[in-house]
Design a protein around this motif. Structure first.
Motif, mmCIF file in Angstrom:
data_model
loop_
_atom_site.group_PDB
_atom_site.id
_atom_site.type_symbol
_atom_site.label_atom_id
_atom_site.label_comp_id
_atom_site.label_asym_id
_atom_site.label_seq_id
_atom_site.Cartn_x
_atom_site.Cartn_y
_atom_site.Cartn_z
ATOM 1 N N PHE A 66 46.615 -24.367 6.574
ATOM 2 C CA PHE A 66 45.161 -24.547 6.527
ATOM 3 C C PHE A 66 44.542 -23.668 5.444
ATOM 4 C CE2 PHE A 66 40.782 -23.879 7.965
ATOM 5 C CZ PHE A 66 40.383 -25.188 8.189
ATOM 6 N N SER A 67 45.019 -22.443 5.321
ATOM 7 C CA SER A 67 44.498 -21.537 4.294
ATOM 8 C C SER A 67 44.794 -22.076 2.891
ATOM 9 C CB SER A 67 45.119 -20.149 4.468
ATOM 10 O OG SER A 67 44.796 -19.606 5.739
ATOM 11 N N LEU A 68 46.001 -22.603 2.698
ATOM 12 C CA LEU A 68 46.354 -23.177 1.397
ATOM 13 C C LEU A 68 45.447 -24.348 1.053
ATOM 14 C CD1 LEU A 68 48.244 -23.418 -1.048
ATOM 15 C CD2 LEU A 68 49.749 -24.849 0.364
ATOM 16 N N ILE A 103 38.415 -31.386 4.880
ATOM 17 C CA ILE A 103 38.413 -30.135 5.641
ATOM 18 C C ILE A 103 38.238 -30.406 7.134
ATOM 19 C CG2 ILE A 103 37.170 -27.979 6.021
ATOM 20 C CD1 ILE A 103 36.505 -27.949 3.041
ATOM 21 N N GLY A 104 37.346 -31.337 7.476
ATOM 22 C CA GLY A 104 37.162 -31.679 8.884
ATOM 23 C C GLY A 104 38.415 -32.255 9.507
ATOM 24 N N GLY A 105 39.083 -33.145 8.775
ATOM 25 C CA GLY A 105 40.324 -33.723 9.292
ATOM 26 C C GLY A 105 41.408 -32.678 9.467
ATOM 27 N N MET A 106 41.537 -31.767 8.502
ATOM 28 C CA MET A 106 42.540 -30.707 8.608
ATOM 29 C C MET A 106 42.241 -29.774 9.773
ATOM 30 S SD MET A 106 45.148 -30.674 6.536
ATOM 31 C CE MET A 106 45.589 -28.943 6.389
ATOM 32 N N SER A 107 40.982 -29.524 10.053
ATOM 33 C CA SER A 107 40.625 -28.680 11.197
ATOM 34 C C SER A 107 41.102 -29.310 12.505
ATOM 35 C CB SER A 107 39.105 -28.464 11.237
ATOM 36 O OG SER A 107 38.648 -27.824 10.059
ATOM 37 N N LEU A 108 40.855 -30.613 12.655
ATOM 38 C CA LEU A 108 41.337 -31.311 13.847
ATOM 39 C C LEU A 108 42.860 -31.285 13.921
ATOM 40 C CD1 LEU A 108 39.021 -34.488 13.897
ATOM 41 C CD2 LEU A 108 38.834 -32.419 15.303
ATOM 42 N N LEU A 109 43.520 -31.419 12.774
ATOM 43 C CA LEU A 109 44.975 -31.430 12.740
ATOM 44 C C LEU A 109 45.553 -30.096 13.197
ATOM 45 C CD1 LEU A 109 47.632 -32.781 12.001
ATOM 46 C CD2 LEU A 109 47.217 -32.161 9.608
ATOM 47 N N VAL A 110 45.007 -28.991 12.730
ATOM 48 C CA VAL A 110 45.503 -27.668 13.118
ATOM 49 C C VAL A 110 45.277 -27.421 14.605
ATOM 50 C CG1 VAL A 110 45.123 -25.192 12.854
ATOM 51 C CG2 VAL A 110 45.283 -26.645 10.836
ATOM 52 N N ILE A 111 44.082 -27.737 15.091
ATOM 53 C CA ILE A 111 43.796 -27.542 16.515
ATOM 54 C C ILE A 111 44.745 -28.377 17.366
ATOM 55 C CG2 ILE A 111 42.073 -27.896 18.323
ATOM 56 C CD1 ILE A 111 39.929 -27.308 16.195
ATOM 57 N N GLY A 112 44.944 -29.638 16.974
ATOM 58 C CA GLY A 112 45.838 -30.508 17.724
ATOM 59 C C GLY A 112 47.273 -30.001 17.714
ATOM 60 N N ALA A 113 47.743 -29.479 16.562
ATOM 61 C CA ALA A 113 49.114 -28.975 16.479
ATOM 62 C C ALA A 113 49.321 -27.776 17.384
ATOM 63 C CB ALA A 113 49.445 -28.612 15.029
ATOM 64 N N LEU A 114 48.376 -26.865 17.406
ATOM 65 C CA LEU A 114 48.496 -25.689 18.274
ATOM 66 C C LEU A 114 48.451 -26.087 19.754
ATOM 67 C CD1 LEU A 114 46.305 -23.113 16.311
ATOM 68 C CD2 LEU A 114 48.786 -23.398 16.287
ATOM 69 N N MET A 115 47.619 -27.052 20.088
ATOM 70 C CA MET A 115 47.593 -27.558 21.468
ATOM 71 C C MET A 115 48.927 -28.219 21.826
ATOM 72 S SD MET A 115 43.737 -29.196 21.570
ATOM 73 C CE MET A 115 44.104 -30.142 23.061
ATOM 74 N N GLN A 143 48.116 -32.081 0.194
ATOM 75 C CA GLN A 143 49.078 -32.997 0.809
ATOM 76 C C GLN A 143 50.244 -32.230 1.416
ATOM 77 O OE1 GLN A 143 48.624 -35.982 1.667
ATOM 78 N NE2 GLN A 143 49.738 -37.456 0.436
ATOM 79 N N ALA A 144 50.677 -31.150 0.748
ATOM 80 C CA ALA A 144 51.751 -30.315 1.281
ATOM 81 C C ALA A 144 51.330 -29.667 2.589
ATOM 82 C CB ALA A 144 52.139 -29.246 0.258
ATOM 83 N N SER A 145 50.085 -29.260 2.680
ATOM 84 C CA SER A 145 49.578 -28.639 3.907
ATOM 85 C C SER A 145 49.596 -29.626 5.062
ATOM 86 C CB SER A 145 48.157 -28.113 3.672
ATOM 87 O OG SER A 145 48.136 -27.163 2.627
ATOM 88 N N ILE A 146 49.177 -30.863 4.793
ATOM 89 C CA ILE A 146 49.196 -31.896 5.838
ATOM 90 C C ILE A 146 50.625 -32.141 6.302
ATOM 91 C CG2 ILE A 146 48.729 -34.321 6.341
ATOM 92 C CD1 ILE A 146 46.413 -34.188 4.363
ATOM 93 N N GLY A 147 51.553 -32.293 5.353
ATOM 94 C CA GLY A 147 52.940 -32.556 5.705
ATOM 95 C C GLY A 147 53.568 -31.451 6.517
ATOM 96 N N ALA A 148 53.254 -30.195 6.180
ATOM 97 C CA ALA A 148 53.839 -29.058 6.893
ATOM 98 C C ALA A 148 53.424 -29.057 8.366
ATOM 99 C CB ALA A 148 53.412 -27.751 6.230
#
Length: 461
Positions: free
Chosen positions: A207-209, A99-111, A38-43
């Motif tokens: 994402f690593s956490l 994990i799939g949702g977090m992958s989309l989240l990281v890609i979207g944030a970098l974009m 949850q902390a990873s998502i919030g960050a």
């Protein structure tokens, strides 16, 4: 993963061995590990909803309605939360969904970071990239967040759910505080290159956490569940109808919407407010955001300890914390409305910390109630019910953030000043929180079961 129920709702052999003394559900350390997710998502969400919003409005002179519309769009995408929750209810494991949702989240944030940098010279390509980025962020948060809450609700025993809500949300806020502090400390002097490096570091670290926290967690824990009859055979529309026909679930959905609408209207204007009226730099306003979330963290700690120490039945105790949190938030927002006219003479830092503290008390009560109610469905799974309340929250957050930014933009344009615009928005938020507090007094909260024990739970006692 041991199967606790047979297809017909009877108790299987694994369920009997569990009833005989095998501990089911997450340990306290397992709950902390989900809190790290949850902390990873919030960050990562902090980057899009707070930091990038400030950069667009103040550094690149973009109308506040544009980042507000992007954030509102990512909330609109989250209307699919009930669907993801329902699918995770029917899946053997929920971890791949997270994990799939977090992958989309990281890609979207970098974009989104790249799209923000491109706004220095507006173009159609930059606008399309921003829309695509916030679409991925919306899907990522919806999938990962809903499935994570469903995993928590289904794997935590009833007596631990209030504490688990406090732990996971405290860790989420801690993640936001740490990410905001790291970003704030490294953004000045501001440059596009520095922005890209800082945001990339935060996203990849989060994402690593998440991967470390989830490693073999689901495989090594038992499901704590009641014997639903045929929930997996029901279609998605049937599940939605059954949830909405439950008076308790429907009332709670209304409350979630109103309270989150009140909470979210200041979300996109707080840092611009600090920049315009208090002349704060990007690093200073990001640090102010960190202070606000620090207040939320402490408010959650106070409410979590108070809920554990002073209540035999946590349902009625939850109502106290919810009402106190909503009323306190209204008072602090009234203070910010006054701060708009006094400027630097107002103790802004203390006021923002107080707002966070009241928000924290409210959040622990609301999330604890949500986790308790998620397991009260007659035929619907935790994922679908969490999805419905997550969708209500998403609608409120999208609408609230957009309304706050649009009202500020329009009033600034009409009056030619910043003070009146921010005063009105903060005052409206205060009134909404008062309405949420009144609504909470009429709701029935989940109660801790008098009868405990694995055998009674397994046979549906």
């Amino acid at each position: 993963m041991a199967q606790t129920l047979s297809s017909g709702g009877r108790i299987g052999s694994a369920g009997l061995s569990q009833a005989a003394g095998k501990q089911a559900g997450l340990s306290w350390f397992g709950i902390i590990r989900l809190g790290a997710v949850q902390a990873s998502i919030g960050a990562i969400v902090m980057l899009a909803s707070s930091l990038l919003n400030r950069v667009m409005v103040v550094e690149y002179s973009v109308a506040a309605a544009i980042p507000a519309a992007l954030v509102a769009w990512h909330y609109a995408v989250q209307l699919t939360r009930p669907l993801w929750g329902h699918h995770s209810d029917r899946s053997a494991r929920r971890t791949p969904w997270i994990i799939g949702g977090m992958s989309l989240l990281v890609i979207g944030a970098l974009m989104a970071v790249n799209a923000t940098i491109m706004m220095a010279s507006p173009s159609i390509f930059g606008a399309l990239l921003a829309i695509s980025a916030f679409t991925l962020i919306g899907f990522g948060v919806g999938i990962a967040g809903t499935t994570l809450l469903a995993l928590l609700a289904s794997r935590v025993s009833m007596e631990r759910k209030p504490a688990s809500a406090a732990i996971t949300w405290i860790m989420m806020i801690a993640g936001i505080v740490i990410a905001a502090a790291v970003a704030g400390a490294n953004l000045d002097p501001f440059s596009p290159q520095r922005l890209a490096i800082v945001c990339s570091f935060v996203a990849l670290a989060a994402f690593s956490l998440m991967l470390l926290a989830l490693y073999r967690l689901e495989e090594t824990t038992e499901v704590v569940e009641r014997p639903h009859s045929d929930e997996q055979a029901k279609s998605f529309p049937e599940v939605l109808r059954e949830i909405w026909q439950e008076d308790q679930a429907r009332r709670f959905t209304y409350f979630v919407f109103l309270s989150m609408l009140a909470y979210s209207m200041q979300d996109l204007i707080m840092e611009p407010f600090a920049g315009f009226l208090f002349a704060m730099t990007p690093g200073e306003s990001t640090t102010l955001s960190s202070i606000q979330h620090g207040g939320i963290l402490i408010g959650m700690l106070v409410a979590g300890l108070g809920g554990s120490l002073f209540a035999h039945y946590y349902g009625s105790n939850l109502k106290i914390w919810i009402v106190l949190g909503c009323a306190g938030s209204a008072m602090m927002l009234a203070g910010l409305s006054m701060a708009a006219s006094t400027g630097g003479a107002w103790p802004l830092t203390a006021n923002v910390f107080g707002l966070g503290f009241a928000n924290g008390m409210f959040a622990v009560g609301a999330v604890s109630a949500m986790l308790g109610l998620a397991s009260k469905g007659v035929a619907s799974g935790e994922g679908a019910r969490m999805g419905v309340w997550g969708a209500a929250q998403a609608i409120a957050f999208g609408l609230g953030g957009l309304l706050g930014a649009v009202i500020v933009d329009q009033l600034r344009s009409m009056t030619g000043e910043d003070v009146t615009a921010f005063q009105i928005v903060f005052a409206v938020e205060a009134l909404l929180f008062i309405g949420a507090a009144l609504m909470a007094t009429t709701m029935q909260m989940p109660r801790k079961e008098r009868q405990t024990g694995a055998v009674k739970e397994a046979v549906g006692a």
